[in-house]
Write a protein that holds these residues in place. Structure first.
Motif, mmCIF file in Angstrom:
data_model
loop_
_atom_site.group_PDB
_atom_site.id
_atom_site.type_symbol
_atom_site.label_atom_id
_atom_site.label_comp_id
_atom_site.label_asym_id
_atom_site.label_seq_id
_atom_site.Cartn_x
_atom_site.Cartn_y
_atom_site.Cartn_z
ATOM 1 N N GLY A 148 0.817 -1.211 0.000
ATOM 2 C CA GLY A 148 0.000 0.000 0.000
ATOM 3 C C GLY A 148 0.849 1.260 0.000
ATOM 4 N N LEU A 149 1.943 1.240 0.768
ATOM 5 C CA LEU A 149 2.837 2.392 0.820
ATOM 6 C C LEU A 149 3.546 2.599 -0.515
ATOM 7 C CD1 LEU A 149 4.004 4.650 2.518
ATOM 8 C CD2 LEU A 149 5.687 3.026 3.447
ATOM 9 N N VAL A 150 3.955 1.499 -1.142
ATOM 10 C CA VAL A 150 4.581 1.592 -2.470
ATOM 11 C C VAL A 150 3.592 2.172 -3.479
ATOM 12 C CG1 VAL A 150 5.497 0.248 -4.418
ATOM 13 C CG2 VAL A 150 6.219 -0.290 -2.082
ATOM 14 N N PHE A 151 2.358 1.693 -3.425
ATOM 15 C CA PHE A 151 1.325 2.159 -4.361
ATOM 16 C C PHE A 151 1.069 3.659 -4.188
ATOM 17 C CE2 PHE A 151 -3.188 2.651 -5.665
ATOM 18 C CZ PHE A 151 -3.054 2.236 -6.984
ATOM 19 N N ARG A 152 0.959 4.104 -2.930
ATOM 20 C CA ARG A 152 0.722 5.526 -2.684
ATOM 21 C C ARG A 152 1.906 6.374 -3.123
ATOM 22 N NH1 ARG A 152 0.371 6.950 2.453
ATOM 23 N NH2 ARG A 152 0.734 4.919 3.438
ATOM 24 N N SER A 153 3.120 5.823 -2.978
ATOM 25 C CA SER A 153 4.314 6.540 -3.412
ATOM 26 C C SER A 153 4.358 6.666 -4.936
ATOM 27 C CB SER A 153 5.574 5.821 -2.915
ATOM 28 O OG SER A 153 5.597 5.768 -1.502
ATOM 29 N N MET A 154 3.882 5.648 -5.624
ATOM 30 C CA MET A 154 3.853 5.689 -7.085
ATOM 31 C C MET A 154 2.859 6.734 -7.594
ATOM 32 S SD MET A 154 3.999 1.592 -7.893
ATOM 33 C CE MET A 154 3.588 1.801 -9.626
ATOM 34 N N LEU A 155 1.756 6.897 -6.886
ATOM 35 C CA LEU A 155 0.721 7.838 -7.310
ATOM 36 C C LEU A 155 1.043 9.276 -6.906
ATOM 37 C CD1 LEU A 155 -2.596 5.903 -6.512
ATOM 38 C CD2 LEU A 155 -1.417 6.114 -8.708
ATOM 39 N N ALA A 156 1.820 9.413 -5.833
ATOM 40 C CA ALA A 156 2.128 10.754 -5.330
ATOM 41 C C ALA A 156 3.126 11.449 -6.244
ATOM 42 C CB ALA A 156 2.681 10.660 -3.914
ATOM 43 N N SER A 157 3.114 12.752 -6.217
ATOM 44 C CA SER A 157 4.053 13.529 -7.019
ATOM 45 C C SER A 157 4.449 14.781 -6.266
ATOM 46 C CB SER A 157 3.433 13.909 -8.367
ATOM 47 O OG SER A 157 2.245 14.682 -8.170
ATOM 48 N N GLY A 158 5.622 15.283 -6.563
ATOM 49 C CA GLY A 158 6.085 16.538 -5.991
ATOM 50 C C GLY A 158 6.129 16.542 -4.491
ATOM 51 N N LYS A 160 3.832 15.928 -2.263
ATOM 52 C CA LYS A 160 3.218 14.775 -1.596
ATOM 53 C C LYS A 160 4.196 13.615 -1.488
ATOM 54 C CE LYS A 160 -1.667 15.608 -2.612
ATOM 55 N NZ LYS A 160 -2.891 15.055 -3.247
ATOM 56 N N ARG A 161 4.979 13.381 -2.554
ATOM 57 C CA ARG A 161 5.946 12.277 -2.527
ATOM 58 C C ARG A 161 7.025 12.552 -1.489
ATOM 59 N NH1 ARG A 161 8.291 9.913 -8.063
ATOM 60 N NH2 ARG A 161 6.138 9.166 -8.092
ATOM 61 N N ARG A 162 7.512 13.798 -1.423
ATOM 62 C CA ARG A 162 8.529 14.138 -0.424
ATOM 63 C C ARG A 162 7.964 14.018 0.981
ATOM 64 N NH1 ARG A 162 9.923 17.808 -4.545
ATOM 65 N NH2 ARG A 162 8.521 19.404 -3.719
ATOM 66 N N GLY A 163 6.677 14.292 1.112
ATOM 67 C CA GLY A 163 6.037 14.189 2.421
ATOM 68 C C GLY A 163 5.932 12.759 2.935
ATOM 69 N N LEU A 164 6.105 11.793 2.026
ATOM 70 C CA LEU A 164 6.049 10.388 2.435
ATOM 71 C C LEU A 164 7.371 9.902 3.031
ATOM 72 C CD1 LEU A 164 4.056 8.810 -0.553
ATOM 73 C CD2 LEU A 164 3.287 9.012 1.817
ATOM 74 N N GLY A 165 8.404 10.741 2.962
ATOM 75 C CA GLY A 165 9.723 10.347 3.487
ATOM 76 C C GLY A 165 9.691 9.889 4.934
#
Length: 202
Positions: A148-158, A160-165
């Protein structure tokens, strides 16, 4: 960081994945019990396990042989299924359903043969399964959460993706703690299965 209390607390952070894991496992049991479409596949699985069991029983020290096989088989598979979540959780999904189906099919065969289903559950599954089954569900839950975390990281951009760090860093820490305690708990389950369960079913 690796304390058991941390392991238990971390479980609350992936409860949705744990619930899904339990539902998939229970669904697999129901399919294995009620479906006739997969009988040949499941029968071959049980036959393979039966052959391994016979080989272990004829060894010089059956209890030790069972312990080594059970512990290594369960612990290696469980850790691998946790890490395999990186493939979008597909492997944990399949692992849960197939293992549930094998158990459901086994229960169905025992009932159809006229043997005691109660004895199989209480003597053959419950002593070690009370630890082993929840731990496998937990391991697969981590695999699903990983996916699920990988999937959300793939969909996130900019942004939002950095916020997943921070979430990724926290998850790796949780995964390390979970891997340790999954192995420890499966060690305990293997000891019980290779001694108490083996004695009760002999």
């Amino acid at each position: 960081m690796l304390r058991f209390s941390n392991f238990l607390r971390d479980l609350t952070t992936i409860r949705k994945a744990l619930i899904l894991s339990a539902v998939l496992f229970a669904g697999g049991i129901a399919v294995g019990w009620g479906s006739e479409e997969f009988e040949q596949l499941l029968l071959s699985q049980l036959q393979g396990l039966g052959e391994i069991s016979q080989e272990l029983q004829t060894s010089d020290n059956p209890e030790w042989s069972f312990f080594v096989f059970i512990f290594l088989n369960n612990s290696i598979k469980s850790v691998l299924v946790m890490l395999s979540g990186i493939l979008l959780g597909v492997i944990p999904f399949i692992f849960l359903v197939v293992n549930g189906m094998v158990i459901g099919f086994l229960l169905k065969i025992v009932q159809a043969s006229g043997e005691s289903l109660f004895d199989l559950i209480v003597k053959g599954l419950l002593p070690h399964g009370i630890i082993e089954i929840p731990v496998i569900v937990i391991a697969c839950g981590y695999g699903l959460a990983f996916g699920g975390l990988v999937f959300r990281s793939m969909l996130a951009s900019g942004e939002k993706r950095r916020g997943l760090g921070p979430e990724w860093r926290a998850f790796w820490r949780k995964l390390g703690t979970a891997s340790l305690w999954v192995v420890v708990l499966l060690l305990i389950a293997a000891i019980i299965e290779s001694t108490i369960t083996l004695w009760l079913m002999s």
